[in-house]
Design a protein around this motif. Structure first.
Motif, PDB file in Angstrom:
ATOM      1  N   ARG A   7      -3.519   2.663   2.104  1.00 25.09           N
ATOM      2  CA  ARG A   7      -3.705   1.590   1.097  1.00 25.09           C
ATOM      3  C   ARG A   7      -2.375   1.186   0.508  1.00 25.09           C
ATOM      4  NH1 ARG A   7      -9.048   1.355   0.191  1.00 25.09           N
ATOM      5  NH2 ARG A   7     -10.083   3.225   0.919  1.00 25.09           N
ATOM      6  N   LEU A   8      -2.101  -0.088   0.630  1.00 32.14           N
ATOM      7  CA  LEU A   8      -0.899  -0.632  -0.009  1.00 32.14           C
ATOM      8  C   LEU A   8      -1.271  -1.197  -1.378  1.00 32.14           C
ATOM      9  CD1 LEU A   8       0.576  -2.654   3.014  1.00 32.14           C
ATOM     10  CD2 LEU A   8       1.453  -0.494   2.125  1.00 32.14           C
ATOM     11  N   PHE A   9      -0.257  -1.440  -2.190  1.00 32.64           N
ATOM     12  CA  PHE A   9      -0.359  -2.202  -3.456  1.00 32.64           C
ATOM     13  C   PHE A   9      -1.154  -1.509  -4.560  1.00 32.64           C
ATOM     14  CE2 PHE A   9      -0.873  -5.889  -0.212  1.00 32.64           C
ATOM     15  CZ  PHE A   9       0.448  -5.775   0.173  1.00 32.64           C
ATOM     16  N   VAL A  10      -1.447  -0.209  -4.407  1.00 32.29           N
ATOM     17  CA  VAL A  10      -2.254   0.460  -5.426  1.00 32.29           C
ATOM     18  C   VAL A  10      -1.526   0.413  -6.781  1.00 32.29           C
ATOM     19  CG1 VAL A  10      -3.312   2.651  -6.122  1.00 32.29           C
ATOM     20  CG2 VAL A  10      -3.378   1.922  -3.730  1.00 32.29           C
ATOM     21  N   ASP A  11      -0.217   0.719  -6.754  1.00 32.13           N
ATOM     22  CA  ASP A  11       0.541   0.720  -8.017  1.00 32.13           C
ATOM     23  C   ASP A  11       1.544  -0.417  -8.094  1.00 32.13           C
ATOM     24  OD1 ASP A  11      -0.630   3.177  -8.852  1.00 32.13           O
ATOM     25  OD2 ASP A  11       0.632   4.159  -7.347  1.00 32.13           O
ATOM     26  N   THR A  12       2.036  -0.839  -6.957  1.00 31.23           N
ATOM     27  CA  THR A  12       3.122  -1.815  -6.977  1.00 31.23           C
ATOM     28  C   THR A  12       3.095  -2.659  -5.710  1.00 31.23           C
ATOM     29  OG1 THR A  12       5.521  -2.027  -7.317  1.00 31.23           O
ATOM     30  CG2 THR A  12       4.792  -0.256  -5.850  1.00 31.23           C
ATOM     31  N   PHE A  28       3.541 -10.725  -1.324  1.00 34.11           N
ATOM     32  CA  PHE A  28       3.477  -9.279  -1.550  1.00 34.11           C
ATOM     33  C   PHE A  28       4.772  -8.556  -1.178  1.00 34.11           C
ATOM     34  CE2 PHE A  28      -1.002 -10.342  -0.032  1.00 34.11           C
ATOM     35  CZ  PHE A  28      -1.527 -10.480  -1.315  1.00 34.11           C
ATOM     36  N   GLY A  29       5.687  -9.239  -0.476  1.00 31.23           N
ATOM     37  CA  GLY A  29       6.934  -8.606  -0.035  1.00 31.23           C
ATOM     38  C   GLY A  29       6.761  -7.776   1.214  1.00 31.23           C
ATOM     39  N   ARG A  40       3.473 -12.404  -6.140  1.00 30.69           N
ATOM     40  CA  ARG A  40       3.897 -13.751  -6.539  1.00 30.69           C
ATOM     41  C   ARG A  40       2.794 -14.784  -6.316  1.00 30.69           C
ATOM     42  NH1 ARG A  40       7.745 -11.558  -7.247  1.00 30.69           N
ATOM     43  NH2 ARG A  40       9.921 -11.327  -6.755  1.00 30.69           N
ATOM     44  N   PHE A  41       2.401 -15.465  -7.398  1.00 28.21           N
ATOM     45  CA  PHE A  41       1.608 -16.685  -7.249  1.00 28.21           C
ATOM     46  C   PHE A  41       2.548 -17.787  -6.792  1.00 28.21           C
ATOM     47  CE2 PHE A  41      -1.361 -14.740 -10.326  1.00 28.21           C
ATOM     48  CZ  PHE A  41      -2.583 -15.149  -9.821  1.00 28.21           C
ATOM     49  N   LEU A  42       2.112 -18.596  -5.855  1.00 30.27           N
ATOM     50  CA  LEU A  42       2.954 -19.711  -5.393  1.00 30.27           C
ATOM     51  C   LEU A  42       2.094 -20.973  -5.330  1.00 30.27           C
ATOM     52  CD1 LEU A  42       4.652 -17.641  -2.611  1.00 30.27           C
ATOM     53  CD2 LEU A  42       5.874 -18.663  -4.524  1.00 30.27           C
ATOM     54  N   PRO A  43       2.454 -22.016  -6.066  1.00 27.48           N
ATOM     55  CA  PRO A  43       1.632 -23.222  -6.067  1.00 27.48           C
ATOM     56  C   PRO A  43       1.668 -23.923  -4.714  1.00 27.48           C
ATOM     57  CG  PRO A  43       3.677 -23.579  -7.278  1.00 27.48           C
ATOM     58  CD  PRO A  43       3.663 -22.139  -6.886  1.00 27.48           C
ATOM     59  N   VAL A  44       0.508 -24.327  -4.229  1.00 29.68           N
ATOM     60  CA  VAL A  44       0.446 -25.026  -2.933  1.00 29.68           C
ATOM     61  C   VAL A  44      -0.506 -26.218  -3.042  1.00 29.68           C
ATOM     62  CG1 VAL A  44       1.092 -23.151  -1.380  1.00 29.68           C
ATOM     63  CG2 VAL A  44      -1.260 -23.288  -2.155  1.00 29.68           C
ATOM     64  N   GLU A  45      -0.140 -27.292  -2.397  1.00 27.10           N
ATOM     65  CA  GLU A  45      -0.913 -28.538  -2.448  1.00 27.10           C
ATOM     66  C   GLU A  45      -1.498 -28.842  -1.074  1.00 27.10           C
ATOM     67  OE1 GLU A  45      -1.539 -30.436  -4.992  1.00 27.10           O
ATOM     68  OE2 GLU A  45       0.114 -30.390  -6.436  1.00 27.10           O
ATOM     69  N   ALA A  52       5.603  -4.862  -2.791  1.00 34.40           N
ATOM     70  CA  ALA A  52       6.894  -4.589  -2.148  1.00 34.40           C
ATOM     71  C   ALA A  52       7.943  -5.649  -2.470  1.00 34.40           C
ATOM     72  CB  ALA A  52       6.679  -4.475  -0.635  1.00 34.40           C
ATOM     73  N   THR A  53       7.771  -6.334  -3.567  1.00 35.35           N
ATOM     74  CA  THR A  53       8.748  -7.335  -4.015  1.00 35.35           C
ATOM     75  C   THR A  53       9.816  -6.638  -4.865  1.00 35.35           C
ATOM     76  OG1 THR A  53       7.292  -7.706  -5.889  1.00 35.35           O
ATOM     77  CG2 THR A  53       7.071  -9.218  -4.046  1.00 35.35           C
TER      78      THR A  53
END
Ligand code: SF4
Length: 697
Positions: A551-556, A155-156, A565-570, A558-559
């Motif tokens: 509330r954060l992230f309503v419109d954007t 989310f930054g 960002r989706f980040l693949p994890v195993e 912080a990146t």
């Protein structure tokens, strides 16, 4: 409760907050003419008049017989009372000698997630400007750093809850991962009750059937260390069923294709074998999460305290993003912060890599901004140091620190592989501990400085929602006791930088506002008056005419591009898996009546009565195999050490796993066993899983 430093002629009361966990319950403290200090629960948006036993009994420590009222210095192997002048001169003299001989970085500072924002800020500044050492970190590295790192990546920004706590009671589906809130912060559990009464679904992921898991609609009980695989399986099901939010993914995120590829191999039957969670339960959980109503996913220490904690939290963030939750009203992803100022304590500079306002210490612009506020040359600021465990592990080694100043922490009990860390601490040339009781760490110190308690100083804390709160002093510290800010200022003065430090918390906060301005955690618009008048102010709050940001992230996000960002994890195994020699998993955690290393709560009568000692929880089937009965003393051994405590038999734990609370020291110290494997990104230790054997004592 009797006593008090001030003679009280009339009832006096202040509105303040509990000294313990990140819920920061609102309380009223009252000093009566009879000399008592009373605690009353207060209506505040988070606790709404509720408190737990820890909060109710918190004033008992103010005039406790164990309270330190004079500095102590070590002489001929024993601690003896000393004057402040002697103690501070001894510290400053030893620091001077050690830094002359071994360099600036030979002195380390270790802080805590319970310190006020003002103290955390002053401590970070003292390390960089007063001592000019890079070696500072804090115990929050053991608690919240993996969710913090995962949040920053995705989310930054790292703010535990990006929405107010009140959203939780409104959720149609709530997923708790590794969070036992009914025991760690009981007033929070009211939100669960409300949620359930409204017909909501509560899903709890925990290897134990905890008090919280008992309230769940669905309890998933995975093998310790497999939460990541479980999250990937939930996303696998959501994808195969076509329950993802395609519009949200397209408009607000990047990187989904890689995650889609990764989770393709986490089909439910395979993950059932990895985690022990039945396919039907995985499917039921995925269906509830994707029901289309308000859905909230919350992670806590159970997900984080692993050598893959950042990836585990990332897997749950991926799931939340695929469902389109972050930023959607009433929905989202959040992390439940543990320590009282776990949030604020990680924002203002007591982390090894950080400057105030959540700025990075290796960012030239950040260095220039903060150096200007501090009135120093940016080139004089040290670079990043190492994380808490690495710092403790390096004490007294060639090239490692020779001295350490500890504020608000008890690493002898709370650090992983604690016997080894205790040995490292013992090897120091100088150990200084500022505390109000003789904790296990203070007992090893060369100098102990008696410090004020929460009811004796003003300041601010930032709760699990990112809400900045005011702590109001009820009374002066007892004679002989000083505040941490006074200790820092006195030491700075002896080291030649006294003009840059103040003992006044309000002045420190005003400077913190300037230092944080423009940073990620921007407090520039937060004033003490606003905090009092508005029931706290949510950061970021860049100016006094801005309302703060509940509330954060309503419109954007912080990146840089405003997308999450989706980040693949195993999945990967725990750093230490069970084997023939150590055939059982150990997981550690908390109990309701104790808090963190227990230095405070173990001294409070009603809490000691409620939870008098450590125990080793095990399934009756396992106990039968070992020939152990309820109450028998058992010895638990790992590759790093042993602990000894009575067995507590319960069917609520997996037969392959034992549990021990980590609040006790000495022979009952659970952290003698825990692993020092670190997450590669957050450097958080793997407290939640290691291999042990159990024997009848
Ligand atoms: S310990 Fe936490 S839950 Fe309990 S009263 Fe204090 S702030 Fe509230």
């Amino acid at each position: 409760m009797t006593g008090g430093a001030e003679a009280v002629t009339a009832t006096r009361e202040v509105a303040t907050h509990c000294p313990y966990c990140a819920l920061q319950c609102g309380m009223t403290l009252r000093a009566t003419p009879e000399g008592k200090t009373e605690v009353l629960a207060r209506q505040f948006p988070t606790n709404r008049g509720g408190m737990c036993q820890k909060g109710w009994t918190s004033a008992e420590l103010l005039d406790h017989p164990d309270r330190l009222l004079t500095p102590l210095v070590r002489e001929d192997g024993a601690l003896r009372p000393a004057t402040w002048e002697e103690a501070l001169d001894k510290i400053a003299g030893a620091i001077g000698r050690i830094q002359d001989e071994h360099g600036r970085d030979a002195v380390a500072v270790f802080g805590g997630g319970g310190l006020t924002n003002e103290k955390a800020y002053a401590l970070g500044k003292f390390a960089r400007v007063g001592l000019r050492t890079k070696n500072i970190d804090y115990n929050g590295r053991f608690c919240m750093s993996s969710a913090a790192a995962a949040g920053m990546k995705a989310f930054g920004v790292d703010r535990g809850l990006p929405f107010p706590l009140s959203d939780i009671g409104e959720a149609d589906t709530l997923l708790l991962v590794g969070a036992n809130v009914a025991e760690t912060m009981p007033p929070f559990a009211r939100y669960l009750t409300e949620q359930k009464q409204r017909g909501g679904t509560l899903i709890v992921i925990d290897p134990r059937l905890t008090t919280t898991a008992r309230q769940a609609t669905l309890h998933l009980q995975p093998t310790p260390g497999t939460d990541l695989a479980l999250a990937n399986a939930l996303l696998h099901i959501v994808l195969s069923e076509g329950w993802i939010d395609k519009d949200y993914i397209a408009a607000r995120t990047t990187g989904f294709a890689d995650v889609r590829r990764t989770v393709a191999s986490y089909w439910p039957a395979r993950v059932e074998r990895m985690t022990g969670v039945p396919v039907a339960d995985l499917e039921a959980a995925a269906r509830a999460l994707a029901s289309g109503g308000k859905t909230i996913i919350l992670t806590a220490r159970g997900a984080e305290q692993h050598a893959k904690g950042v990836d585990t939290v990332t897997a749950y963030i991926n799931l939340a993003l695929a469902l389109g939750l972050p930023g959607r009203p009433g929905s989202g992803y959040g992390c439940l912060t543990g320590q009282g100022n776990g949030q604020g304590g990680r924002e203002h500079g007591q982390k090894a890599d950080q400057l105030p306002g959540y700025r990075k210490i290796d960012d030239p612009a950040a260095r220039a901004h903060v150096a200007a506020v501090w009135g120093v040359d940016p080139d004089e600021l040290p670079g990043p140091g190492v994380s808490a465990y690495e710092l403790l592990d390096s004490l007294g080694t060639p090239g490692g620190p020779k001295a350490m100043l500890v504020f608000g922490s008890n690493p002898v009990v709370s650090a992983p592989r604690a016997a080894h860390i205790e040995e490292r601490i013992r090897s120091l040339d100088l150990l200084v501990v500022s505390d109000f009781v003789l904790s296990e760490t203070a007992a090893l110190a060369d100098v102990v400085l008696p410090t004020a308690q929460w009811a004796e100083e003003d300041g601010t804390m930032t709760n699990l929602e990112g809400r900045v709160l005011r702590r109001h002093a009820l009374r002066e510290p007892p004679p002989g006791v000083r505040t941490d800010l006074a200790v820092i200022a006195e030491l700075a003065s002896r080291l030649g930088t006294g003009d840059r430090f103040t003992t006044e918390p309000r002045a420190v906060f005003e400077e913190l506002r300037r230092a944080s301005a423009g940073g990620t955690a921007d407090y520039a618009g937060v004033t003490w008056e606003r905090v009092d008048a508005e029931d706290g102010v949510f950061w970021p709050c860049p100016s006094v005419d801005q309302p703060g940001t509940p509330r954060l992230f309503v419109d954007t996000f912080a990146t840089p591009d405003g997308r999450a960002r989706f980040l693949p994890v195993e999945h990967r195994p725990a750093a230490e898996e069970v084997d023939a020699e150590y055939p059982l998993y150990l997981t550690t955690g908390r109990v309701l009546a104790q808090y963190q290393s227990g230095a405070q709560t173990r001294r409070i009568g009603p809490l000691r009565k409620a939870a008098p000692n450590a125990f080793v929880e095990m399934h009756p089937d396992l106990a039968a195999r070992l020939g152990v009965e309820h109450g028998d003393e058992v010895v638990v051994t790992s590759r790093r050490g042993q602990m000894r405590a009575p067995a507590r038999l319960t069917e609520t734990i997996r037969p392959d796993t034992v549990f021990a609370p980590f609040h006790w020291g000495g022979a009952a110290r659970a952290n003698s066993l825990t692993s020092d494997a670190l997450d590669p990104t957050s450097r958080m230790p793997e407290f939640k899983v290691c291999a042990v054997k159990v024997e009848l004592a």
